[in-house]
Design a protein around this motif. Structure first.
Motif, PDB file in Angstrom:
ATOM      1  N   ARG A  68       0.812  -1.229   0.000  1.00 39.53           N
ATOM      2  CA  ARG A  68       0.000   0.000   0.000  1.00 39.53           C
ATOM      3  C   ARG A  68       0.841   1.272   0.000  1.00 39.53           C
ATOM      4  N   PRO A  69       1.801   1.444   0.914  1.00 41.61           N
ATOM      5  CA  PRO A  69       2.589   2.682   0.849  1.00 41.61           C
ATOM      6  C   PRO A  69       3.480   2.746  -0.390  1.00 41.61           C
ATOM      7  N   GLY A  70       3.928   1.583  -0.887  1.00 37.13           N
ATOM      8  CA  GLY A  70       4.720   1.576  -2.112  1.00 37.13           C
ATOM      9  C   GLY A  70       3.928   2.133  -3.276  1.00 37.13           C
ATOM     10  N   GLU A  71       2.683   1.710  -3.408  1.00 42.57           N
ATOM     11  CA  GLU A  71       1.819   2.229  -4.475  1.00 42.57           C
ATOM     12  C   GLU A  71       1.552   3.723  -4.284  1.00 42.57           C
ATOM     13  N   ALA A  72       1.316   4.138  -3.031  1.00 43.18           N
ATOM     14  CA  ALA A  72       1.077   5.561  -2.759  1.00 43.18           C
ATOM     15  C   ALA A  72       2.311   6.390  -3.109  1.00 43.18           C
ATOM     16  N   LEU A  73       3.497   5.915  -2.711  1.00 40.74           N
ATOM     17  CA  LEU A  73       4.728   6.644  -3.018  1.00 40.74           C
ATOM     18  C   LEU A  73       4.955   6.727  -4.523  1.00 40.74           C
ATOM     19  N   LEU A  74       4.670   5.668  -5.243  1.00 44.37           N
ATOM     20  CA  LEU A  74       4.839   5.665  -6.685  1.00 44.37           C
ATOM     21  C   LEU A  74       3.975   6.755  -7.315  1.00 44.37           C
ATOM     22  N   GLY A  75       2.757   6.899  -6.839  1.00 41.42           N
ATOM     23  CA  GLY A  75       1.854   7.917  -7.377  1.00 41.42           C
ATOM     24  C   GLY A  75       2.229   9.335  -6.985  1.00 41.42           C
ATOM     25  N   GLN A  76       2.934   9.508  -5.870  1.00 39.32           N
ATOM     26  CA  GLN A  76       3.278  10.832  -5.369  1.00 39.32           C
ATOM     27  C   GLN A  76       4.625  11.344  -5.858  1.00 39.32           C
ATOM     28  N   MET A  77       5.513  10.467  -6.245  1.00 40.00           N
ATOM     29  CA  MET A  77       6.882  10.867  -6.576  1.00 40.00           C
ATOM     30  C   MET A  77       6.950  11.649  -7.872  1.00 40.00           C
ATOM     31  N   SER A  78       7.701  12.738  -7.825  1.00 42.20           N
ATOM     32  CA  SER A  78       7.909  13.530  -9.029  1.00 42.20           C
ATOM     33  C   SER A  78       9.328  13.325  -9.566  1.00 42.20           C
ATOM     34  N   GLN A  79      10.086  12.433  -8.967  1.00 44.57           N
ATOM     35  CA  GLN A  79      11.451  12.121  -9.378  1.00 44.57           C
ATOM     36  C   GLN A  79      11.449  11.655 -10.840  1.00 44.57           C
ATOM     37  N   PRO A  80      12.116  12.397 -11.759  1.00 48.99           N
ATOM     38  CA  PRO A  80      12.102  12.006 -13.168  1.00 48.99           C
ATOM     39  C   PRO A  80      13.003  10.803 -13.465  1.00 48.99           C
ATOM     40  N   ASN A  81      13.976  10.547 -12.628  1.00 46.83           N
ATOM     41  CA  ASN A  81      14.923   9.450 -12.818  1.00 46.83           C
ATOM     42  C   ASN A  81      14.311   8.150 -12.305  1.00 46.83           C
ATOM     43  N   PRO A  82      14.102   7.144 -13.167  1.00 43.64           N
ATOM     44  CA  PRO A  82      13.477   5.887 -12.726  1.00 43.64           C
ATOM     45  C   PRO A  82      14.225   5.217 -11.569  1.00 43.64           C
ATOM     46  N   GLU A  83      15.561   5.246 -11.602  1.00 47.13           N
ATOM     47  CA  GLU A  83      16.329   4.637 -10.508  1.00 47.13           C
ATOM     48  C   GLU A  83      16.082   5.381  -9.203  1.00 47.13           C
ATOM     49  N   GLY A  84      16.036   6.696  -9.254  1.00 47.50           N
ATOM     50  CA  GLY A  84      15.767   7.496  -8.057  1.00 47.50           C
ATOM     51  C   GLY A  84      14.380   7.211  -7.493  1.00 47.50           C
ATOM     52  N   ARG A  85      13.395   7.071  -8.375  1.00 43.73           N
ATOM     53  CA  ARG A  85      12.036   6.728  -7.932  1.00 43.73           C
ATOM     54  C   ARG A  85      12.012   5.377  -7.256  1.00 43.73           C
ATOM     55  N   ALA A  86      12.639   4.385  -7.889  1.00 40.38           N
ATOM     56  CA  ALA A  86      12.642   3.027  -7.329  1.00 40.38           C
ATOM     57  C   ALA A  86      13.324   3.008  -5.968  1.00 40.38           C
ATOM     58  N   LEU A  87      14.486   3.642  -5.872  1.00 40.20           N
ATOM     59  CA  LEU A  87      15.210   3.636  -4.596  1.00 40.20           C
ATOM     60  C   LEU A  87      14.462   4.436  -3.532  1.00 40.20           C
ATOM     61  N   GLY A  88      13.784   5.507  -3.926  1.00 39.11           N
ATOM     62  CA  GLY A  88      12.992   6.274  -2.965  1.00 39.11           C
ATOM     63  C   GLY A  88      11.896   5.426  -2.327  1.00 39.11           C
ATOM     64  N   ILE A  89      11.321   4.531  -3.101  1.00 36.09           N
ATOM     65  CA  ILE A  89      10.291   3.622  -2.574  1.00 36.09           C
ATOM     66  C   ILE A  89      10.928   2.494  -1.776  1.00 36.09           C
TER      67      ILE A  89
END
Length: 155
Positions: A68-89
């Motif tokens: 649940r929080p992983g999906e929420a974070l994915l929807g909220q992240m504005s990080q344009p770098n896919p690796e940065g988004r993945a690691l942020g989650i």
């Protein structure tokens, strides 16, 4: 021979150098499902496809709590770098009891994070970076793909 249906559930992602497709595959002793990944998604330790998600399974508390929080974070992240988004989650520890990134030796369900791997799949290579801890520099490796000449008579 006893049935082993409870021990045969898997979810994995397949990629290949030179191929833009990313496939998400789930299988059990009774079912198989493969979907092409069209957008970023989050997955934690249970079957989620329509074809396999109906198979009887135990979704642990930690799996649901991380999904649940992983999906929420994915929807909220504005990080344009896919690796940065993945690691942020993957390194999120906002939930004190059951964070996504887990290192507590007294963890309630003994399911801590061992390592995080990021794969980059290119036209002729696959690169991977493995981190044991978010504060460390990743250990990187490259694998080149050798393509054989497939013309008739070529060696």
């Amino acid at each position: 021979m006893p049935s082993s249906h409870d021990a045969s559930r898997r979810h994995l992602t397949l990629a290949q150098a030179g191929d833009e497709r990313l496939l998400c595959v789930e299988f059990t002793a009774q079912a198989l499902s493969a979907e092409q990944v069209e957008a970023a998604r989050v997955h934690s330790n249970h079957l989620i496809h329509a074809d396999t998600g109906r198979v009887s399974q135990i979704v642990t508390g930690e799996s649901g709590v991380r999904q649940r929080p992983g999906e929420a974070l994915l929807g909220q992240m504005s990080q344009p770098n896919p690796e940065g988004r993945a690691l942020g989650i993957l390194w999120d520890a906002a939930d004190q009891e059951l964070p996504i990134y887990r290192t507590d030796p007294a963890d309630s369900d003994v399911e801590n994070t061992l390592a995080t791997a990021v794969f980059r799949v290119g036209a002729d290579k696959v690169e991977r970076a493995i981190k044991i801890d978010p504060r460390q520099t990743a250990r990187r490796a490259r694998y080149r793909v050798r393509r054989q000449d497939r013309r008739p008579g070529a060696r």
